[in-house]
Design a protein around this motif. Structure first.
Motif, PDB file in Angstrom:
ATOM      1  N   LYS A  60     -16.989   5.218   0.123  1.00  0.00           N
ATOM      2  CA  LYS A  60     -15.947   5.802   1.081  1.00  0.00           C
ATOM      3  C   LYS A  60     -14.589   6.308   0.298  1.00  0.00           C
ATOM      4  O   LYS A  60     -13.649   6.785   1.044  1.00  0.00           O
ATOM      5  CB  LYS A  60     -15.647   4.514   2.396  1.00  0.00           C
ATOM      6  N   ASN A  67      -8.801  -2.593  -0.897  1.00  0.00           N
ATOM      7  CA  ASN A  67      -9.718  -3.407   0.192  1.00  0.00           C
ATOM      8  C   ASN A  67      -9.170  -4.777   0.344  1.00  0.00           C
ATOM      9  O   ASN A  67      -8.682  -5.300  -0.404  1.00  0.00           O
ATOM     10  CB  ASN A  67     -11.258  -3.381  -0.778  1.00  0.00           C
ATOM     11  N   PHE A 119      -2.668   4.572   8.475  1.00  0.00           N
ATOM     12  CA  PHE A 119      -3.757   4.492   7.329  1.00  0.00           C
ATOM     13  C   PHE A 119      -4.951   4.808   7.810  1.00  0.00           C
ATOM     14  O   PHE A 119      -5.244   4.739   8.831  1.00  0.00           O
ATOM     15  CB  PHE A 119      -3.605   2.981   6.787  1.00  0.00           C
ATOM     16  N   GLU A 120      -5.918   5.428   6.704  1.00  0.00           N
ATOM     17  CA  GLU A 120      -7.219   5.522   7.242  1.00  0.00           C
ATOM     18  C   GLU A 120      -7.841   4.368   6.940  1.00  0.00           C
ATOM     19  O   GLU A 120      -7.746   3.789   5.730  1.00  0.00           O
ATOM     20  CB  GLU A 120      -7.861   6.741   6.311  1.00  0.00           C
ATOM     21  N   THR A 148     -12.176   4.215  -0.817  1.00  0.00           N
ATOM     22  CA  THR A 148     -10.944   3.361  -0.468  1.00  0.00           C
ATOM     23  C   THR A 148      -9.991   3.028  -1.633  1.00  0.00           C
ATOM     24  O   THR A 148     -10.700   2.829  -2.642  1.00  0.00           O
ATOM     25  CB  THR A 148     -11.309   1.898   0.366  1.00  0.00           C
ATOM     26  N   ASN A 149      -8.865   3.079  -1.338  1.00  0.00           N
ATOM     27  CA  ASN A 149      -7.778   2.787  -2.339  1.00  0.00           C
ATOM     28  C   ASN A 149      -7.333   1.412  -2.697  1.00  0.00           C
ATOM     29  O   ASN A 149      -7.059   1.009  -3.680  1.00  0.00           O
ATOM     30  CB  ASN A 149      -6.534   3.508  -2.048  1.00  0.00           C
ATOM     31  N   ARG A 173      -4.150   1.394  11.454  1.00  0.00           N
ATOM     32  CA  ARG A 173      -4.546   3.005  11.711  1.00  0.00           C
ATOM     33  C   ARG A 173      -3.017   3.461  12.682  1.00  0.00           C
ATOM     34  O   ARG A 173      -2.641   4.360  12.572  1.00  0.00           O
ATOM     35  CB  ARG A 173      -5.398   2.904  12.741  1.00  0.00           C
ATOM     36  N   LYS A 231      -3.670   5.331   0.816  1.00  0.00           N
ATOM     37  CA  LYS A 231      -3.822   5.774   2.125  1.00  0.00           C
ATOM     38  C   LYS A 231      -4.942   5.507   3.049  1.00  0.00           C
ATOM     39  O   LYS A 231      -5.338   5.326   4.251  1.00  0.00           O
ATOM     40  CB  LYS A 231      -3.667   7.052   2.045  1.00  0.00           C
ATOM     41  N   LYS A 232      -6.200   4.915   2.239  1.00  0.00           N
ATOM     42  CA  LYS A 232      -7.575   4.515   2.675  1.00  0.00           C
ATOM     43  C   LYS A 232      -7.822   3.105   2.337  1.00  0.00           C
ATOM     44  O   LYS A 232      -7.994   2.579   1.150  1.00  0.00           O
ATOM     45  CB  LYS A 232      -8.599   5.479   1.805  1.00  0.00           C
ATOM     46  N   GLY A 280     -10.021  -0.387   3.082  1.00  0.00           N
ATOM     47  CA  GLY A 280     -11.128  -0.992   3.271  1.00  0.00           C
ATOM     48  C   GLY A 280     -10.908  -2.532   3.726  1.00  0.00           C
ATOM     49  O   GLY A 280     -10.240  -3.303   3.072  1.00  0.00           O
ATOM     50  N   CYS A 282       0.730  -1.067   0.189  1.00  0.00           N
ATOM     51  CA  CYS A 282       0.051  -0.048  -0.028  1.00  0.00           C
ATOM     52  C   CYS A 282       0.932   1.232  -0.022  1.00  0.00           C
ATOM     53  O   CYS A 282       0.349   2.256  -0.589  1.00  0.00           O
ATOM     54  CB  CYS A 282      -1.097   0.062   1.147  1.00  0.00           C
ATOM     55  N   HIS A 295     -11.480   1.992   6.848  1.00  0.00           N
ATOM     56  CA  HIS A 295     -13.073   1.840   6.664  1.00  0.00           C
ATOM     57  C   HIS A 295     -13.379   0.362   6.788  1.00  0.00           C
ATOM     58  O   HIS A 295     -12.796  -0.437   6.155  1.00  0.00           O
ATOM     59  CB  HIS A 295     -13.581   2.630   5.594  1.00  0.00           C
TER      60      HIS A 295
END
Length: 208
Positions: free
Chosen positions: A153, A158, A107-108, A155-156, A103, A81-82, A84, A75, A110
């Motif tokens: 959301k 998943n 990383f963000e 996400t980049n 986190r 950065k996002k 899922g 990643c 969801h």
């Protein structure tokens, strides 16, 4: 080995990997139609970046990184950065630990659980005798909903954590972002499905 029966898992040669020996007749390395066109796909901008990052991730963490670490390394290389997480209710603890690790590493995150939406299995015309616990209300898994939620959301990347066979397929089908698997569900073997292969000619011989 005849050309009709040539498939890679039965091939006695590893020339495609080691460059030693000969290519068997019918080998896809030399006979697959469109191989040159396939190679060109790796040169498109997105595929080139992803495939290159995957090679670098493999090398840098080889025999060192856990899969959790490999996911984070991959990643970072792609500036994802996002993240899922699509997880099974039976692996809520594992998903929470994974999310916490992400986190803490910047990383963000969801996430969405498989039963979100609360749709009863009757929606899919599942009969009472087809339920895990007949005579009770059972909620169906909602992988399309998981994918659409994470799509919304933005996400980049998943990550699947223990989705059922088939549900993981639908999630991957509807996910806008790339998908990888952290946990493959196997309730019998503690989510270690490869153990069945190691014991295929022993403890599981009569079952298989």
């Amino acid at each position: 080995m005849s050309e009709e029966k040539l498939i890679c898992d039965l091939c006695p040669s590893k020339k495609c990997y080691s460059k030693e020996g000969e290519f068997p007749k019918g080998c896809p390395t030399v006979d697959q139609p469109g191989m040159e066109e396939i190679k060109k796909l790796y040169k498109t901008e997105e595929n080139y970046r992803i495939a290159r990052a995957a090679c670098q991730t493999e090398k840098e963490g080889y025999l060192k990184d856990t899969r959790v670490e490999e996911i984070m390394r991959f990643c970072r290389k792609n500036d994802f950065k996002k993240i899922g997480i699509a997880f099974c209710i039976g692996l809520k603890y594992e998903a929470r630990v994974f999310a916490d690790i992400l986190r803490k590493n910047g990383f963000e995150v969801h996430s969405m659980m498989c039963k979100s939406g609360g749709v009863p299995k009757e929606f899919l015309d599942i009969k009472d005798e087809e339920k895990i616990r007949p005579g009770t209300e059972e909620v169906m898994c909602n992988p399309i909903g998981q994918a659409e939620y994470l799509n919304a959301k933005g996400t980049n990347f998943n990550v699947i954590v223990g989705l059922c066979v088939g549900h993981d397929s639908l999630f991957t089908k509807y996910s806008d972002a790339l998908v990888t698997t952290l946990v493959a569900k196997d309730r019998v073997l503690g989510h270690n499905p490869v153990a069945a292969l190691y014991q295929a000619d022993k403890y599981f011989k009569n079952r298989f």
